[in-house]
Design a protein around this motif. Structure first.
Motif, mmCIF file in Angstrom:
data_model
loop_
_atom_site.group_PDB
_atom_site.id
_atom_site.type_symbol
_atom_site.label_atom_id
_atom_site.label_comp_id
_atom_site.label_asym_id
_atom_site.label_seq_id
_atom_site.Cartn_x
_atom_site.Cartn_y
_atom_site.Cartn_z
ATOM 1 N N ALA A 129 49.726 -7.176 -95.032
ATOM 2 C CA ALA A 129 48.531 -7.738 -95.676
ATOM 3 C C ALA A 129 48.723 -7.943 -97.168
ATOM 4 N N SER A 130 49.507 -7.074 -97.803
ATOM 5 C CA SER A 130 49.685 -7.162 -99.254
ATOM 6 C C SER A 130 50.863 -8.025 -99.662
ATOM 7 N N ALA A 131 51.856 -8.158 -98.790
ATOM 8 C CA ALA A 131 53.081 -8.865 -99.154
ATOM 9 C C ALA A 131 52.970 -10.371 -98.985
ATOM 10 N N HIS A 132 52.054 -10.830 -98.134
ATOM 11 C CA HIS A 132 51.921 -12.260 -97.834
ATOM 12 C C HIS A 132 53.286 -12.868 -97.516
ATOM 13 N N ALA A 133 53.990 -12.220 -96.625
ATOM 14 C CA ALA A 133 55.356 -12.631 -96.296
ATOM 15 C C ALA A 133 55.371 -13.966 -95.566
ATOM 16 N N VAL A 134 56.480 -14.670 -95.746
ATOM 17 C CA VAL A 134 56.716 -15.912 -95.013
ATOM 18 C C VAL A 134 57.901 -15.680 -94.089
ATOM 19 N N ASN A 135 58.132 -16.618 -93.180
ATOM 20 C CA ASN A 135 59.259 -16.475 -92.262
ATOM 21 C C ASN A 135 60.582 -16.439 -93.011
ATOM 22 N N PRO A 136 61.549 -15.665 -92.518
ATOM 23 C CA PRO A 136 61.547 -14.941 -91.236
ATOM 24 C C PRO A 136 60.879 -13.559 -91.279
ATOM 25 N N MET A 137 60.556 -13.058 -92.496
ATOM 26 C CA MET A 137 59.953 -11.731 -92.590
ATOM 27 C C MET A 137 58.626 -11.672 -91.850
ATOM 28 N N ALA A 138 57.809 -12.696 -91.978
ATOM 29 C CA ALA A 138 56.505 -12.699 -91.319
ATOM 30 C C ALA A 138 56.658 -12.579 -89.803
ATOM 31 N N SER A 139 57.641 -13.263 -89.256
ATOM 32 C CA SER A 139 57.881 -13.215 -87.811
ATOM 33 C C SER A 139 58.349 -11.828 -87.378
ATOM 34 N N ILE A 140 59.203 -11.214 -88.196
ATOM 35 C CA ILE A 140 59.700 -9.873 -87.882
ATOM 36 C C ILE A 140 58.559 -8.861 -87.913
ATOM 37 N N LEU A 141 57.708 -8.959 -88.924
ATOM 38 C CA LEU A 141 56.585 -8.030 -89.032
ATOM 39 C C LEU A 141 55.635 -8.192 -87.848
ATOM 40 N N GLU A 142 55.472 -9.396 -87.391
ATOM 41 C CA GLU A 142 54.622 -9.630 -86.220
ATOM 42 C C GLU A 142 55.235 -8.982 -84.973
ATOM 43 N N THR A 143 56.556 -9.100 -84.841
ATOM 44 C CA THR A 143 57.259 -8.460 -83.724
ATOM 45 C C THR A 143 57.084 -6.947 -83.782
ATOM 46 N N CYS A 144 57.209 -6.386 -84.975
ATOM 47 C CA CYS A 144 57.047 -4.938 -85.144
ATOM 48 C C CYS A 144 55.641 -4.496 -84.764
ATOM 49 N N SER A 145 54.642 -5.235 -85.245
ATOM 50 C CA SER A 145 53.266 -4.870 -84.978
ATOM 51 C C SER A 145 52.957 -4.906 -83.490
ATOM 52 N N LYS A 146 53.437 -5.933 -82.817
ATOM 53 C CA LYS A 146 53.220 -6.042 -81.373
ATOM 54 C C LYS A 146 53.932 -4.909 -80.631
ATOM 55 N N GLY A 147 55.146 -4.597 -81.065
ATOM 56 C CA GLY A 147 55.893 -3.509 -80.439
ATOM 57 C C GLY A 147 55.163 -2.184 -80.557
ATOM 58 N N TYR A 148 54.571 -1.922 -81.736
ATOM 59 C CA TYR A 148 53.826 -0.685 -81.926
ATOM 60 C C TYR A 148 52.550 -0.667 -81.080
ATOM 61 N N ASP A 149 51.901 -1.820 -80.987
ATOM 62 C CA ASP A 149 50.714 -1.912 -80.129
ATOM 63 C C ASP A 149 51.072 -1.595 -78.678
ATOM 64 N N ASP A 150 52.155 -2.189 -78.207
ATOM 65 C CA ASP A 150 52.584 -1.964 -76.822
ATOM 66 C C ASP A 150 52.957 -0.505 -76.595
ATOM 67 N N SER A 151 53.687 0.058 -77.544
ATOM 68 C CA SER A 151 54.108 1.455 -77.421
ATOM 69 C C SER A 151 52.903 2.382 -77.394
#
Length: 225
Positions: A129-151
């Motif tokens: 939320a604070s970094a306002h990242a763009v791809n590829p970082m934004a995509s990686i952070l989304e993958t991480c967030s989904k992985g944590y949700d699933d876990s």
């Protein structure tokens, strides 16, 4: 089991096999002879005395020892922790209130993993939320967030099953393995882009340890029970 107890157990096995006229290499699935009941009683008592009070014996149809299972209790918790990778982490759980059996040890490990997953995801989401990242970082952070949700979803589900004791330990182990796999999605995403540094590398490392600890304890209980 001490070296003396192990030697005693071997001697007891050899002796009672001779008394009962049982071939130690024979198939344990043979028929039970009622006439040998008194001999088998002696056999059981000698084996139990040789093994000591930390184990419980299980016998086949012909009275031969085929399996040993750990009894419940604090000693069993410590013995479980000796067989996992992160022993110090596991031992720390044995000092928590209410942890007196290996099953309670597993429940405590699950609770720690759930709390750590929530904390790690919160840290990740705050960074995103604070970094306002763009791809590829934004995509990686989304993958991480989904992985944590699933876990987290999988850990909460397996916790309910474990509390209710509505599934055997091998099934619990499979479910926990799914949660562990989801936890590693973030590491995998960053490993695929080595030029990008993870902002939560230390948190992810700690999360990996606590979730693997749950999986390892469940694996040990699967072997014991």
């Amino acid at each position: 089991m001490t070296r003396f107890a192990a030697v005693s157990l071997l001697l007891a096995v050899a002796f009672v096999a001779a008394v009962a006229d049982v071939d130690p290499a024979a198939n344990y699935g043979g028929s039970f002879d009622p006439n040998a009941e008194s001999k088998l009683f002696i056999q059981r008592r000698l084996l139990e005395d040789a093994a000591g009070a930390d184990d419980a014996a299980i016998y086949g149809p012909n009275g031969m020892l085929i399996q040993r299972r750990l009894l419940s209790g604090e000693d069993a918790c410590q013995m479980t922790c000796e067989k996992v990778r992160f022993r110090s982490l596991c031992r720390s759980l044995t000092r928590l209130p209410g942890v007196k059996t290996p099953h309670e040890l597993l429940l405590a490990a699950m609770q720690v993993a759930i709390k750590k997953t929530k904390m790690t995801k919160a840290r990740l989401d705050a960074y995103a939320a604070s970094a306002h990242a763009v791809n590829p970082m934004a995509s990686i952070l989304e993958t991480c967030s989904k992985g944590y949700d699933d876990s987290l979803t999988e850990l909460l589900e397996v916790q309910k099953v474990a509390v209710a004791r509505s599934a055997p330990y091998d099934e619990l182990n499979r479910k926990i393995t799914d949660a562990f796999t989801s936890t590693t999605d973030c590491d995998t995403a960053f490993e695929e882009r080595p030029e990008i540094k993870s902002p939560i590398a230390e948190e992810q490392k700690n999360l990996f340890r606590v979730v693997e600890n749950v999986m390892a304890i469940a694996g040990e209980l699967k072997q014991q029970y």
